[in-house]
Scaffold this motif. Structure first.
Motif, short mmCIF file in Angstrom:
data_model
loop_
_atom_site.label_atom_id
_atom_site.label_comp_id
_atom_site.label_asym_id
_atom_site.label_seq_id
_atom_site.Cartn_x
_atom_site.Cartn_y
_atom_site.Cartn_z
N ALA A 1 5.36 23.92 -14.93
CA ALA A 1 4.70 23.38 -16.11
C ALA A 1 5.72 22.93 -17.14
O ALA A 1 5.46 22.03 -17.94
CB ALA A 1 3.80 24.44 -16.72
N ASP A 2 6.91 23.55 -17.08
CA ASP A 2 7.92 23.20 -18.08
C ASP A 2 8.48 21.80 -17.85
O ASP A 2 9.01 21.18 -18.76
CB ASP A 2 9.08 24.21 -18.05
N ASP A 3 8.42 21.30 -16.61
CA ASP A 3 9.03 19.99 -16.38
C ASP A 3 8.12 19.02 -15.62
O ASP A 3 8.58 18.04 -15.09
CB ASP A 3 10.39 20.12 -15.67
N ALA A 4 6.85 19.31 -15.57
CA ALA A 4 5.93 18.38 -14.88
C ALA A 4 4.76 18.06 -15.80
O ALA A 4 4.45 18.83 -16.69
CB ALA A 4 5.43 19.02 -13.60
N PRO A 5 4.11 16.92 -15.56
CA PRO A 5 2.93 16.63 -16.37
C PRO A 5 1.82 17.64 -16.08
O PRO A 5 1.85 18.28 -15.03
CB PRO A 5 2.51 15.22 -15.92
N PRO A 6 0.88 17.80 -17.00
CA PRO A 6 -0.14 18.81 -16.78
C PRO A 6 -0.99 18.53 -15.55
O PRO A 6 -1.16 17.40 -15.14
CB PRO A 6 -1.01 18.72 -18.04
N ALA A 7 -1.48 19.57 -14.94
CA ALA A 7 -2.31 19.43 -13.75
C ALA A 7 -3.45 20.42 -13.81
O ALA A 7 -3.52 21.25 -14.70
CB ALA A 7 -1.47 19.69 -12.50
N GLY A 8 -4.31 20.33 -12.82
CA GLY A 8 -5.36 21.32 -12.66
C GLY A 8 -6.16 21.49 -13.93
O GLY A 8 -6.55 20.53 -14.58
N SER A 9 -6.41 22.75 -14.30
CA SER A 9 -7.34 23.01 -15.39
C SER A 9 -6.86 22.47 -16.72
O SER A 9 -7.63 22.40 -17.67
CB SER A 9 -7.59 24.50 -15.49
N THR A 10 -5.58 22.12 -16.84
CA THR A 10 -5.11 21.61 -18.12
C THR A 10 -5.02 20.08 -18.13
O THR A 10 -4.54 19.49 -19.08
CB THR A 10 -3.72 22.19 -18.48
N ALA A 11 -5.47 19.44 -17.06
CA ALA A 11 -5.45 17.97 -17.03
C ALA A 11 -6.42 17.44 -18.08
O ALA A 11 -7.31 18.16 -18.52
CB ALA A 11 -5.86 17.49 -15.65
N PRO A 12 -6.24 16.16 -18.49
CA PRO A 12 -7.13 15.65 -19.53
C PRO A 12 -8.60 15.73 -19.12
O PRO A 12 -8.92 15.56 -17.95
CB PRO A 12 -6.69 14.19 -19.69
N ALA A 13 -9.45 16.00 -20.11
CA ALA A 13 -10.88 16.05 -19.82
C ALA A 13 -11.33 14.69 -19.32
O ALA A 13 -10.75 13.66 -19.69
CB ALA A 13 -11.63 16.42 -21.09
N ASP A 14 -12.36 14.66 -18.47
CA ASP A 14 -12.79 13.39 -17.88
C ASP A 14 -13.11 12.34 -18.94
O ASP A 14 -12.86 11.16 -18.75
CB ASP A 14 -14.00 13.62 -16.97
N ALA A 15 -13.65 12.79 -20.08
CA ALA A 15 -14.06 11.83 -21.11
C ALA A 15 -12.90 10.99 -21.61
O ALA A 15 -13.08 9.85 -22.02
CB ALA A 15 -14.71 12.57 -22.26
N SER A 16 -11.67 11.55 -21.58
CA SER A 16 -10.55 10.78 -22.11
C SER A 16 -9.73 10.13 -20.99
O SER A 16 -8.63 9.63 -21.23
CB SER A 16 -9.65 11.68 -22.96
N ARG A 17 -10.25 10.13 -19.78
CA ARG A 17 -9.49 9.52 -18.68
C ARG A 17 -9.84 8.04 -18.59
O ARG A 17 -10.90 7.67 -18.10
CB ARG A 17 -9.83 10.22 -17.36
N ARG A 18 -8.91 7.21 -19.04
CA ARG A 18 -9.12 5.77 -18.95
C ARG A 18 -7.84 5.11 -18.46
O ARG A 18 -6.74 5.50 -18.88
CB ARG A 18 -9.54 5.20 -20.32
N ALA A 19 -7.99 4.14 -17.60
CA ALA A 19 -6.80 3.48 -17.06
C ALA A 19 -7.06 1.99 -16.92
O ALA A 19 -8.20 1.54 -16.79
CB ALA A 19 -6.44 4.07 -15.70
N LEU A 20 -5.95 1.26 -16.97
CA LEU A 20 -5.98 -0.19 -16.86
C LEU A 20 -5.07 -0.56 -15.69
O LEU A 20 -3.96 -0.03 -15.59
CB LEU A 20 -5.44 -0.75 -18.18
N VAL A 21 -5.55 -1.43 -14.80
CA VAL A 21 -4.75 -1.84 -13.66
C VAL A 21 -4.59 -3.35 -13.70
O VAL A 21 -5.59 -4.07 -13.83
CB VAL A 21 -5.43 -1.41 -12.33
N VAL A 22 -3.36 -3.84 -13.61
CA VAL A 22 -3.14 -5.29 -13.53
C VAL A 22 -2.90 -5.65 -12.08
O VAL A 22 -1.96 -5.15 -11.46
CB VAL A 22 -1.94 -5.73 -14.40
N GLY A 23 -3.77 -6.49 -11.52
CA GLY A 23 -3.65 -6.89 -10.12
C GLY A 23 -4.80 -6.31 -9.32
O GLY A 23 -5.03 -5.09 -9.35
#
Ligand code: FAD
Ligand code: SAM
Length: 663
Positions: A242-264
């Protein structure tokens, strides 16, 4: 060289139906019953199902998948729980995978038989490495890590909320319980993670304690007087991933704030969009092209091949293609061929140098199993192909062909994916924590906290608008050719060029390679070159009348090392003194990711690498070993450039500056 071969589990069944491992002198589960043990020791021991209630993601890691009793009990509990996590990730390490027969026998007539049958249908060939098997429409994801725990655990990137420690008894299988194994678990523990096992051996308690777990012996059941429960409570100074990786599992962002943009919206972008949507992201996909259904050639009659490869030294490239081909085949198994025309019943690759004996010797040396690849003499390969092959061929039972435009359409039609064709992105900008895609007039086309550039070599033009140095990408033109006349070819064929029998009759073959050629129109000369290659490959002739020839032109983008680019971009500005000797330690530009450079293997690589990119964004377990993650890391070129320029001293960034050129 480490071969991909793995020893099979040798299982002896006693008259009560209990599975024994003679090699370890131990049983696979307590005599009182595998399901009871799974529930009391492992689920209850980890406070499940209560602890996962309401979590968007929950990750369980098991050491010793064995006959999958614990997995199936967990799966059943997940199904039965109305408060189940949206996505359950189950990482399981196993050095001696059970045969299909033993798995079927273990669960025949048991309450979990129907789930076991699903597992059996997805059970991979016995090949070292990671196999991601999705169930429940992707809500339950098994990351099956085949190999020895001590070799594989350091290669796995995940953060677990719960651990099931189920190796054989520590005195009979100490390798599974060594302090360094338990320490590696501590490094992969999410905050508040728990662990459970039936072993209360002192060595296990001590090992877990020094890995940062607080252990507690509790009353057991059946023949176990006591079992062990542990909670991750690292003392000051004990590090977790956890000290050197992005959050995962139960601490991942809540679904409501999961937004992504893909070009292509090619293979890379479409697969990324689907993979992100499966991780709970709302995804917007932009492409300058109009919707692909308007393509001049019937989309169901365009085809591309996917398959693994066999390299003498089982290189990283071969391992990537193997993992990708297995993943593409698993994904296709979930798609109806009426919707996405495809065939995954096998591909033949004609061998141009080795004779049959040398091919077989290579397979034996690498230990590649026949349900993954076989060496066939010309007559056997010819009988399978329906055409005459002059040389022996590799047969990949899981390879085949896909209609790519239909496949892209299917990936873009997933829930939570918004596909916006006819949108050209001219520039990128970061504003208030969101990436914005701008049109030529500077208007915002779309924005999101996470951005994936999946626009092949044209990613460089957009990176230039951020003053980022270009990536070492080049492109080459290619033309495929097809005709509708009937052919005897029965399966996808590769070698020097390739050929695919088309649904409804006819054949597609290809493809030309023309670096530095930007001409978009079809050329008869290229058709002729493709048809000559077809004739050399398998003796088939195209109709002589050019009016019967069809085809399509496209471009392949590839990096200078011919490996794809998949993952987060290095920071656009790197501070002076930053270590540049390992890609995985480089700082990244928040929310900016790449999937491009798929070269001529988009159908083999895009689905799996899209899962990698999505998992890195979501903080979910990575579907590839760290070594392969590094191999496709877009930061690798920066490391190479730093190494080359500082051969005389320590690799470090010279000054705070925009990223130096890496091409
Ligand atoms: C002739 C030929 C035959 C091939 N045969 C096979 C095969 O049999 N099997 C196989 O696996 N692979 C094959 N390939 C390779 C395969 O086609 C590629 O690997 C794959 O298409 C790469 O997908 P991609 O999404 O990365 O790139 P692309 O398909 O090039 O998609 C990139 C998308 O980005 C869009 N875009 C670019 N810039 C912008 C912008 N600024 N704004 C908005 N949109 C933008 C483009 O319009 C495009 O739709 C073949 C390639 C060719 C040329
Ligand atoms: C007790 S069994 C696991 C039972 C299993 N959890 C179940 O639910 O059916 C132990 C498993 O650990 C595996 N194993 C033993 N040593 C290993 C090692 N070094 N690395 C990975 N797996 C190992 C064995 O092959 C065996 O399948």
């Amino acid at each position: 060289m480490k071969t991909p071969a793995l020893g099979a589990a040798r299982i002896a069944w006693d008259e009560e139906g209990t599975a024994h491992a003679p090699a370890f002198g131990d049983v696979y589960h307590a005599r009182s019953g595998a399901q009871a043990q799974a529930r009391t020791v492992f689920l209850e021991g980890n406070g499940l199902p209560a602890r996962w209630a309401g979590c968007p993601d929950f990750t369980i890691a098991e050491l010793g998948l064995g006959l999958a009793h614990n997995l199936l009990a967990t799966w059943a509990a997940w199904r039965a729980d109305p408060a189940r996590p949206t996505r359950l990730h189950y990482v399981a390490i196993e050095a001696h995978p059970a045969s299909r027969e033993d798995l079927a026998r273990a669960h025949a007539g048991q309450p979990q038989q129907a789930l076991a049958e699903q597992l059996l249908r997805a059970w991979p060939p016995r090949l070292r490495g990671l196999h991601r098997l999705d169930f429940e429409g992707g809500a339950l994801r098994l990351l099956l890590a085949l190999g020895d725990v001590q070799e594989l655990l350091p290669q796995l990137v995940f953060r677990a909320d719960a651990f099931y420690l189920d190796g054989f008894a520590p005195d009979r299988n100490p390798r599974m319980w060594e302090p360094r194994v338990l320490k590696a678990l501590g490094r992969r523990a999410a905050p508040g993670a728990t662990a459970a096992t039936w072993s209360v051996a002192r060595s296990v308690r001590e090992g877990l304690t020094s890995a940062g777990f607080a252990c507690e012996r509790v009353d057991g059941a059946g023949e176990k007087r006591q079992t062990l429960r542990a909670r991750f409570a690292p003392r000051h100074g004990q590090r977790s991933l956890a000290d050197d990786a992005p959050p995962a599992g139960s601490t991942a962002p809540a679904d409501a704030s999961r937004r992504a943009l893909v070009v292509g919206a090619g293979l890379a972008g479409a697969c990324c969009a689907a993979a992100l949507a499966a991780q709970g992201f709302e995804v917007t996909v932009l492409d300058r092209r109009p919707a692909q259904t308007s393509a001049a050639v019937d989309a169901s009659r365009l085809a591309g091949i996917f398959h693994a490869t066999v390299h003498a030294d089982d290189s990283r490239h071969a391992r990537l293609l193997r993992a990708g081909a297995l993943h593409s085949a698993r994904l296709l198994a979930t798609l109806e061929s009426a919707r996405v025309p495809h065939d995954r019943s096998g591909l033949l690759r004609v061998e141009r140098e080795l004779d049959l004996a040398a091919m077989q010797a290579r397979l034996d040396r690498l230990g590649l199993p026949p349900d993954f690849v076989q060496a066939l003499p010309p007559e056997v390969a010819s009988a399978r192909a329906g055409v005459t092959l002059a040389r022996p061929a590799w047969f990949f039972p899981g390879g085949g062909w896909i209609a790519p435009i239909r496949f892209v359409g299917e990936r873009l039609a997933q829930p939570r994916v918004q596909y916006l064709p006819g949108r050209e992105v001219a520039a990128l900008r970061r504003e208030d924590g969101a990436w914005q895609a701008l049109d030529a007039q500077g208007r915002v086309l779309a924005q999101a906290p996470e951005l994936v550039l999946a626009n092949a070599d044209e990613a460089n033009a957009l990176l230039a608008t951020l003053q980022a140095a270009p990536l070492p990408l080049a492109r080459e033109r290619g033309q495929v050719s097809s005709f509708a006349a009937p052919v005897p070819l029965r399966c996808a064929l590769a070698g020097d060029g390739y050929a695919v029998p088309l649904p409804g009759g006819g054949l597609l073959c290809g493809a030309t390679r023309q670096p530095g050629d930007d001409a978009a129109e079809l050329r008869d000369a290229d058709h002729r070159a493709n048809f000559e290659r077809l004739q050399r490959l398998c003796g088939l002739q195209a109709p002589e009348d050019p009016a019967q020839w069809q085809g399509r032109v496209g471009w392949r983008a590839h990096a200078i090392d011919r490996l794809p680019l998949a993952g987060p971009l290095p920071a656009l500005t790197i501070a002076s003194g930053t270590r540049l000797d390992q890609a995985r330690l480089l700082p990244r530009e928040a929310g900016l990711h790449l999937l491009c450079g798929l070269g001529s293997r988009g159908l083999t690589m895009a689905p799996l690498l899209a899962e990698l990119v999505a998992a890195r964004i979501a903080g979910a377990p990575l579907p590839l070993e760290q070594e392969l993650v590094d191999a496709v890391d877009p930061a690798r070129f920066l490391v190479r450039a730093a190494r080359a320029s500082s051969a005389a001293g320590a690799a470090a960034a010279p000054a705070t500056s925009p990223r130096s050129p890496v091409a």
